[in-house]
Write a protein that holds these residues in place. Structure first.
Motif, short mmCIF file in Angstrom:
data_model
loop_
_atom_site.label_atom_id
_atom_site.label_comp_id
_atom_site.label_asym_id
_atom_site.label_seq_id
_atom_site.Cartn_x
_atom_site.Cartn_y
_atom_site.Cartn_z
N ARG A 126 -3.33 -52.34 20.01
CA ARG A 126 -2.56 -51.30 19.32
C ARG A 126 -1.08 -51.45 19.67
O ARG A 126 -0.72 -51.92 20.76
CB ARG A 126 -3.02 -49.90 19.73
CG ARG A 126 -4.48 -49.60 19.44
CD ARG A 126 -4.69 -49.29 17.98
NE ARG A 126 -3.96 -48.10 17.59
CZ ARG A 126 -3.86 -47.65 16.33
NH1 ARG A 126 -4.44 -48.34 15.35
NH2 ARG A 126 -3.20 -46.56 16.04
N GLU B 271 8.20 -41.57 16.95
CA GLU B 271 7.12 -42.42 17.45
C GLU B 271 6.07 -42.61 16.36
O GLU B 271 5.65 -41.67 15.69
CB GLU B 271 6.47 -41.78 18.67
CG GLU B 271 5.36 -42.63 19.27
CD GLU B 271 4.76 -42.03 20.53
OE1 GLU B 271 3.91 -42.68 21.15
OE2 GLU B 271 5.16 -40.89 20.88
N SER C 31 2.67 -49.30 19.62
CA SER C 31 3.41 -48.05 19.47
C SER C 31 4.89 -48.36 19.41
O SER C 31 5.39 -49.20 20.19
CB SER C 31 3.11 -47.09 20.64
OG SER C 31 1.76 -46.72 20.65
N SER D 250 2.50 -45.48 15.38
CA SER D 250 1.63 -46.49 15.96
C SER D 250 0.69 -47.05 14.90
O SER D 250 0.50 -46.46 13.83
CB SER D 250 0.81 -45.90 17.11
OG SER D 250 0.01 -44.85 16.66
N GLU E 38 2.61 -52.70 23.34
CA GLU E 38 1.27 -53.06 22.89
C GLU E 38 0.28 -52.88 24.03
O GLU E 38 0.58 -53.19 25.19
CB GLU E 38 1.23 -54.51 22.41
CG GLU E 38 1.98 -54.76 21.11
CD GLU E 38 1.82 -56.19 20.62
OE1 GLU E 38 1.02 -56.94 21.23
OE2 GLU E 38 2.48 -56.56 19.63
#
Length: 606
Positions: free
Chosen positions: A320, A345, A322, A347, A316
């Motif tokens: 945000r 990945e 991820s 987010s 974080e």
């Protein structure tokens, strides 16, 4: 996080959406149970929700599902990762064209757990790709895992020279590069199929799940070996959560270098206990699964492990979050490129633990942390060091074995075939190596250098060879290292599958019952295989097996779904190939089938 039940995960990932059929699928795994590969085509093509153990009980059902799935399911597994099966089955011969041992170019292991399935529309032929990036191997292990699944249609074909979609191109490169990693050369049609699938993957953007933004980006590590700087999964973060069963100092220090003010780790006791002193100094919150979460459910299914096996990293920063999900442990081998790994990945906004929106660390822990307990370091017993050294010797002998130029040779005899292992096995002090064909029980193993040769029936011939490496020194008994190798084979007869078919269809009654169910599709075969009366002479059984009663079913299938009779034709051709097979086909049925088949042939020539 998924329930530790491989059957549900596998069938859901490969099950076609409404209006689609499974065209082909490519599966990658570090370890593999042959029984899983037997069960997957059956569960998917038969659309069956029955337990894997039930589905594996009937070889006839398995055989037809495997024949129908031929060429559609391709599995790429680390050369050392094929497990010794619990049950000897002659049907393993049907997997030889679908299982491909591979090696990582960086001298580590081939470790990705990626499934790519290609579906085609039944009416319009539209292509739909589904990808699953997971931490689960193709085994029956009952462990806590994580999987990310997404599907999308490929984008328009790119102009010559145009770049592929950046997010999916690494995944396309993995599929495209599989032939170069294979221990044995792949057939040209399969190589072409992989290239075609890779091209479609390269122009497909897979959407992230609800709550995340945009599309998934894929990271593939190790295709070029350990070149350049190690992979840094997190460069800057305020907070990091890492979950993995295997960790080492290099992996944990790489994450700690992100400068995050809060570092949390969920791992396994034994892996954390093995860390050098001081490794966890920067990690303020270290937990392991509770004993209750590790216990297997008492549901009668088979499993070898119930431990933590999920691998994920969450970071974080600035509201945000991820997430990285996939196969990489928190180790030097994973981050340096020695191993081949795949991580996905995605987010989104972090949110909070009690918020219905957001994909942050707190929201994940709100559900999962109830299964965890703070880690308490324990001192390893001194004897473990000796056991670990012996284990390394066995693993070194295994690696040496896999590098040897070994092959299977089969020669026809008057009554049985002669199956033998050709080549020299390693001879290491303190290590004994047992070998046997995987279609035989382990009790019939031969210990090298005793000649590894057996007399087998045709249906027992196989390219899969079982090995067991035992440690002979020291007072403490050490668990042996076992594996199955798929080796180049010479002299395997083309009629093996027909012989297996005749072994399981061993009477006219059995054949007619199977044929009746087959005309209804694999769903009906599943019902027949699992619900048929135990006594063929029980009331009503013979009446349902009269050959004449099949005429209506054959004619109905010919009129409505003539393609379904292709399976019937294959079975009939196999059985009619020699006198032994013809004995189980009633004479009346031969005449009926000849008439129906002749009409189909005339129709196809018009």
């Amino acid at each position: 996080m998924l329930s530790p039940d491989a059957r549900q995960v596998a069938t859901e990932i490969l099950r076609p959406p409404a209006g689609y059929t499974l065209d082909r699928t490519v599966l990658t795994s570090y370890s593999l149970d042959l029984e899983v590969v037997l069960a997957l085509p059956l569960a998917v093509l038969a659309q069956s929700d029955r337990g894997v153990e039930e589905l594996l009980e009937d070889p006839l059902l398995l055989l037809e599902a495997l024949r129908e799935a031929s060429g559609r399911v391709q599995v790429f597994v680390d050369a050392s990762g094929i497990a010794l099966p619990r049950v000897q089955r002659e049907l393993y011969a049907a997997l030889e064209a679908s299982v491909h041992p591979v090696r990582a170019p960086g001298e580590g292991v081939f470790h990705p757990k990626v499934w790519v399935a290609r579906f085609t529309g039944e009416q319009d032929g539209r292509v739909l790709l589904r990808v699953a990036v997971a931490s689960r191997n193709l085994t029956f292990d009952r462990s806590w895992d994580v999987a990310l699944v997404s599907e999308a249609e490929p984008g328009a074909e790119a102009e010559p020279g145009a770049e592929a979609e950046p997010g999916s191109e690494p995944l396309a490169a993995l599929v495209r590069g599989l032939p170069g990693l294979a221990v044995q050369p792949l057939a040209r049609p399969l190589t072409e199929d992989l290239a075609s699938l890779a091209e479609e993957l390269g122009r497909t953007r897979f959407p992230a799940p609800e709550g995340f933004d945009g599309a998934i980006d894929f990271h593939v590590l190790g295709l070029g070996g350990p070149r350049g700087a190690p992979w840094r999964p997190v460069t800057e973060a305020d907070r990091v959560l890492a979950v993995a069963p295997f960790v080492d100092r290099r992996g944990l220090d790489t994450l700690a270098a992100s400068g995050a003010g809060s570092l949390a780790l969920i791992g396994r006791d034994e892996a954390l206990d093995a860390l050098p002193e001081g490794t966890l100094a920067h990690w303020e919150d270290v937990q392991v699964l509770q004993e209750a979460a590790l216990a297997e459910a008492d549901d009668g299914t088979v499993g070898r492990s119930a431990g933590l096996h999920a691998k994920l990293i969450a970071a974080e920063r600035g509201g945000r979050a991820s997430w990285l999900i996939g196969s990489a442990n928190l180790t030097r081998a994973a981050f340096s490129g020695r191993n081949v790994e795949v991580m996905a990945e995605l987010s989104g906004a972090a949110g909070s633990a009690d918020s219905e929106r957001g994909v942050g660390i707190d929201r994940f822990l709100a559900g999962f942390q109830r299964l965890c307990t703070p880690y308490q370091a324990s001192q390893r017993p001194e004897a473990e060091d000796e056991a670990a050294a012996a284990r390394r010797e066995l693993e070194a002998a295994r690696d040496d074995l896999l590098e040897r130029d070994l092959a299977v040779r089969c020669e026809a005899g008057e009554a049985v075939w002669r199956w033998r292992l050709a080549g020299q096995l390693p001879e290491r002090e303190g290590v004994a190596i047992d070998v046997w064909p995987v279609t035989l029980p382990a009790e019939q193993a031969r210990t090298w250098p005793e000649e590894p040769a057996w007399g087998l029936s045709m249906q027992q011939l196989t390219a899969f060879v079982a090995f067991r490496l035992r440690w002979l020194e020291g007072e403490e008994e050490l668990e042996p290292v076992t594996l199955v190798a798929k080796l180049p084979a010479q002299g395997l007869p083309e009629a093996r599958m027909q012989r297996i078919l005749r072994t399981v269809i061993d009477s006219p009654e059995r054949f007619l019952a199977f044929l009746r169910a087959l005309l209804g599709g694999l769903e009906d075969v599943a019902d027949w295989a699992l619900e048929r009366p135990a006594d063929p002479d029980s009331a009503g059984w013979g009446e349902r097996l009269e050959a004449e009663t099949l005429l209506e079913d054959l004619l109905r299938a010919a009129a409505r779904e003539p393609e379904r009779l292709e399976t019937v034709r294959r079975v009939m051709d196999d059985l009619m190939a020699d006198a032994e097979g013809r004995e189980v086909v009633p004479e009346q049925l031969r005449a009926i089938w000849q008439a129906v088949d002749g009409a189909l042939q005339e129709e196809s020539q018009r």
